[in-house]
Structures are given as structure tokens and as C-alpha cells.
Write an enzyme that holds these catalytic residues in place. Structure first.
Site, PDB file in Angstrom:
ATOM      1  N   GLY A  38       0.848  -1.201   0.000  1.00  0.00           N
ATOM      2  CA  GLY A  38       0.000   0.000   0.000  1.00  0.00           C
ATOM      3  C   GLY A  38       0.874   1.238   0.000  1.00  0.00           C
ATOM      4  O   GLY A  38       1.825   1.331   0.764  1.00  0.00           O
ATOM      5  N   GLU A  84       5.820  -5.084   5.846  1.00  0.00           N
ATOM      6  CA  GLU A  84       6.240  -6.455   6.173  1.00  0.00           C
ATOM      7  C   GLU A  84       6.233  -7.387   4.949  1.00  0.00           C
ATOM      8  O   GLU A  84       7.091  -8.268   4.843  1.00  0.00           O
ATOM      9  CB  GLU A  84       5.362  -7.048   7.282  1.00  0.00           C
ATOM     10  CG  GLU A  84       3.890  -7.001   6.966  1.00  0.00           C
ATOM     11  CD  GLU A  84       3.069  -8.039   7.744  1.00  0.00           C
ATOM     12  OE1 GLU A  84       1.874  -7.805   7.904  1.00  0.00           O
ATOM     13  OE2 GLU A  84       3.606  -9.073   8.152  1.00  0.00           O
ATOM     14  N   THR A 138       5.084   2.309   6.044  1.00  0.00           N
ATOM     15  CA  THR A 138       3.706   1.859   6.196  1.00  0.00           C
ATOM     16  C   THR A 138       2.931   2.825   7.073  1.00  0.00           C
ATOM     17  O   THR A 138       3.432   3.254   8.123  1.00  0.00           O
ATOM     18  CB  THR A 138       3.551   0.438   6.787  1.00  0.00           C
ATOM     19  OG1 THR A 138       2.199   0.264   7.178  1.00  0.00           O
ATOM     20  CG2 THR A 138       4.431   0.146   7.976  1.00  0.00           C
ATOM     21  N   ASP A 177       0.595   1.939   8.718  1.00  0.00           N
ATOM     22  CA  ASP A 177       0.154   1.155   9.878  1.00  0.00           C
ATOM     23  C   ASP A 177       1.142   1.245  11.046  1.00  0.00           C
ATOM     24  O   ASP A 177       0.789   0.896  12.177  1.00  0.00           O
ATOM     25  CB  ASP A 177      -0.015  -0.320   9.482  1.00  0.00           C
ATOM     26  CG  ASP A 177      -0.999  -0.506   8.334  1.00  0.00           C
ATOM     27  OD1 ASP A 177      -1.881   0.346   8.178  1.00  0.00           O
ATOM     28  OD2 ASP A 177      -0.875  -1.500   7.598  1.00  0.00           O
ATOM     29  N   GLY A 189      -5.250   0.650   9.490  1.00  0.00           N
ATOM     30  CA  GLY A 189      -4.141   0.285  10.377  1.00  0.00           C
ATOM     31  C   GLY A 189      -3.906  -1.208  10.450  1.00  0.00           C
ATOM     32  O   GLY A 189      -3.035  -1.684  11.158  1.00  0.00           O
TER      33      GLY A 189
HETATM   34  O1  F6P Z   1      -1.192  -1.488   4.973  1.00  0.00           O
HETATM   35  C1  F6P Z   1      -1.716  -0.243   4.649  1.00  0.00           C
HETATM   36  C2  F6P Z   1      -3.218  -0.311   4.473  1.00  0.00           C
HETATM   37  O2  F6P Z   1      -3.687   0.990   4.176  1.00  0.00           O
HETATM   38  C3  F6P Z   1      -3.978  -0.915   5.652  1.00  0.00           C
HETATM   39  O3  F6P Z   1      -4.136   0.007   6.705  1.00  0.00           O
HETATM   40  C4  F6P Z   1      -5.255  -1.343   4.971  1.00  0.00           C
HETATM   41  O4  F6P Z   1      -5.891  -2.398   5.681  1.00  0.00           O
HETATM   42  C5  F6P Z   1      -4.763  -1.830   3.634  1.00  0.00           C
HETATM   43  O5  F6P Z   1      -3.546  -1.153   3.379  1.00  0.00           O
HETATM   44  C6  F6P Z   1      -5.708  -1.545   2.481  1.00  0.00           C
HETATM   45  O6  F6P Z   1      -5.182  -2.138   1.344  1.00  0.00           O
HETATM   46  P1  F6P Z   1      -5.641  -1.827  -0.148  1.00  0.00           P
HETATM   47  O7  F6P Z   1      -5.018  -0.530  -0.565  1.00  0.00           O
HETATM   48  O8  F6P Z   1      -5.119  -2.970  -0.919  1.00  0.00           O
HETATM   49  O9  F6P Z   1      -7.142  -1.729  -0.136  1.00  0.00           O
END
Ligand code: F6P
Length: 341
Positions: free
Chosen positions: A10, A102, A125, A127, A170
Site C-alpha cells: 500500500g 512487512e 507503512t 500502519d 491500520g
Molecule cells: O497497509 C496499509 C493499508 O492501508 C492498511 O491500513 C489497509 O488495511 C490496507 O492497506 C488496504 O489495502 P488496499 O489498498 O489494498 O485496499
């Protein structure tokens, strides 16, 4: 040295400053840079472009990543892994700097330990859940966006004498919810690190109302455990459950309204967290870890990640950093209770 840089997972604000930091410091050592597009997918498919000073000079205030991103896991299919190894060879990369969380850094760790690929990790991240680093860039901006959303919800909650629930991202760590809730003065915060006690939350909100407060704010981490139909679960290439379709905020809002009779609405920050210009903290941290990563390449300190520890940026073991999630510790969970009045 010919150095490939990629950004995976992400996206988050701070990635562009990190790329800038790697390139600026690498130029001191005479490195030639190549931008690998769209995370590990760029190495599977062989999509790269030269990355020069001019390409990175003006990107420090831009959100997102100029290299593009994806959640590609090259270890899922043997042919993808072979393509990555062959492309690294044929492109003549002497090192790969991977900026990611990660998952992306987990791939960098395995490429290094299992296939001797010289990798260096840059932790990113929103998170903030990577171990061995005090903070990851992206978190400060994402939490700031959440705090601003909560401040806005307060105005409308107060006008309408309502409860407003704000769901924040998060994943399985509650850092974003914790910081947004504390900074925004939430009446209740739900986190993945704690078992959800709906009755306790409802009882607390009823007390808040009984002491005369005309509105209340709840911050809910998307990772809060709520009952869910197993068949509705979807996972990404790394096996992570997609948390956004669980609608934690809506679930809590319905429970609050039903059990207290207090009119309740919910709102979701979602991907808005991840956009926009990085904060001062994320711009500086991004560039600092980027600079360190280039220094690690120069020192051939591979299989490591640049990490913020205290006020210093140091090299840490990438396997250790990605082996265990950094979640909110018990002492902070305890402290949150002080603000439930
Ligand atoms: O890891 C970052 C994050 O924004 C998380 O907080 C969230 O659960 C996830 O990515 C969302 O992922 P995507 O962009 O694939 O919908």
C-alpha cells in the site's frame, strides 16, 4: 554500482522523499539508479526506467510514489521468482533497495537469505507496525488525516447531539486508531489489540450522556475483532484478509444506537489516509532512511533495513524486522483508559 529501487504494498506519503533520499546519497557514491515500476511486479515483468537527479528533485512534497506500487508476491509462483532472478541478472543490478512494509520487505529478506540477492530495506507503512523501528513514514500523515476527520466529525456530532463513529485503517495494529483517538479526544477507542467489549463501550457512552455531554466520538480501528461470516473473507497475494469490507464502524454504530437509543452515524477514512502531501515528519524521516539505505548499499550491508531508533537511523536485521508485527503495547492500552471519563 547499478541500483534498482522499488516501492511495494500500500502506498503512503513519504515514499517519494525516501526515493529522493536514496538517490541523493547514492549520487555521492557515483551510483547509477534505475526505477523498478510497481513493486515486485516490475521485476517479474522487467519494467524499469532510469532514475536521475532531475526525476527526484521535486518529489519530496508529493504523496504516493513516482515508481508505482502493487502487492505482487513473487514467491507465490515459481515462474515469477525465476523471472525476478533472471531480470536482476540481465539488468545488471548490483543491489535492490526495496521500500515497503512487512510483505515487500519479507520478499527482500527471502531474496537475500535464499538467493543471495543483495537487498536493502526501507521501512514504510501508514500502519506503523514494523518491528525494530520506532516509526515508519506514512504513519504521521495518515494519523493527521484521521485526526482532522475526527475534528470535523466533532462539529457535526455536537450540532446534532449524536454519536459519531470514525473507522480508521491500520490493519492488525491499532497505532492509527490510538493516535487519532488520543489526538482528537475520542470518548472511546477500539483496537485490534483488545477484545471488543460492546457492553462496556455502550455503558461508557451512556455514562458520558448521563453526565451531560451532548455528543460522543468513537474511533474504531478497522482491525477491531467483530463477528464475521468466514465466507465473506477475501485475502490478498500475501494472505492478508481485506479488512475494509468488514464495516467495523457501521457495526459499532448500529450496536450503539440500538443499545443506547442515542442517534449514531459512522464515517470511514479509508484510502484518504494515504493521499496528500507528506507531513514535515514524514518528509524528513523518508529522506533520512533513504540516505541510510544508500549508505548501506555502499557498505555492502545487505539483508538489512534502515530503522529509526530513538533519534538515530541505524541498520537492523530485515528478517527480525519483518518477523513479528509491532502492535500497541499493554502500557499504552492501559493509558487509554485514563481518557474514558
Ligand atoms: O497497509 C496499509 C493499508 O492501508 C492498511 O491500513 C489497509 O488495511 C490496507 O492497506 C488496504 O489495502 P488496499 O489498498 O489494498 O485496499
Amino acid at each position: 554500482m547499478k541500483v534498482g529501487i522499488l516501492t511495494g504494498g500500500g502506498d503512503c506519503p513519504g515514499l517519494n522523499p525516501a526515493i529522493r533520499g536514496v538517490v541523493y546519497r547514492g549520487l555521492d557514491f557515483g551510483f547509477e539508479f534505475v526505477g523498478i515500476q510497481e513493486g515486485w511486479r516490475g521485476l517479474v515483468k522487467g519494467i524499469y526506467e532510469p532514475l536521475t537527479l532531475a526525476d527526484v528533485e521535486e518529489i519530496h512534497y508529493q504523496g504516493g510514489t513516482v515508481l508505482g506500487s502493487s502487492r505482487t508476491n513473487p514467491f507465490k509462483k515459481e515462474e515469477d521468482l525465476q523471472a525476478v532472478l533472471e531480470n536482476i541478472q540481465s539488468a545488471g543490478f548490483d543491489a535492490i533497495v526495496a521500500c515497503g512494509g512487512e510483505d515487500t520487505l519479507g520478499v527482500a529478506a527471502k531474496l537475500y537469505s535464499q538467493h543471495n540477492v543483495p537487498t536493502v530495506g526501507v521501512p514504510k507503512t501508514m500502519d506503523n507496525d514494523l518491528s525494530l523501528t520506532d516509526f515508519t513514514f506514512g504513519f504521521d500523515t495518515a494519523a493527521m488525516v484521521g485526526m482532522e476527520a475526527l475534528d470535523r466529525l466533532r462539529d457535526t456530532a455536537r450540532s446534532h447531539r449524536r454519536v459519531m463513529v470514525l473507522e480508521v485503517m491500520g490493519r492488525h495494529a491499532g497505532w492509527v486508531a490510538l493516535y487519532v483517538g488520543l489526538a482528537g479526544g475520542a470518548d472511546y477507542i477500539t483496537l485490534p489489540e483488545e477484545t471488543l467489549d460492546v457492553d462496556a463501550m455502550v455503558a461508557h457512552l451512556s455514562e458520558v450522556k448521563a453526565r451531560g455531554k451532548k455528543y460522543a466520538l468513537v474511533v474504531a480501528s478497522e482491525g477491531t475483532e467483530i463477528p464475521m461470516d468466514e465466507s465473506e473473507k477475501t485475502v490478498d497475494a500475501f494472505g492478508h484478509v481485506n479488512l475494509s469490507n468488514r464495516n467495523v464502524g457501521e457495526f459499532l454504530a448500529e450496536a450503539i444506537q440500538e443499545k443506547t437509543g442515542w442517534e449514531t452515524r459512522s464515517a470511514v477514512v479509508g484510502h484518504v489516509h494515504r493521499g496528500g502531501s507528506p507531513t514535515l515528519f514524514d518528509r524528513v524521516l523518508g529522506q533520512r532512511v533513504g540516505v541510510k539505505a544508500a549508505e548501506m548499499v555502499q557498505a555492502k550491508d545487505f539483508g538489512k533495513m534502515a530503522a529509526l531508533q530513538g533519534t538515530s537511523v541505524v541498520a537492523v536485521d530485515i528478517v527480525e524486522a519483518t518477523g513479528k508485527l509491532k502492535t500497541v503495547p499493554p502500557e499504552l492500552l492501559e493509558m487509554v483508559k485514563t481518557f474514558r471519563k
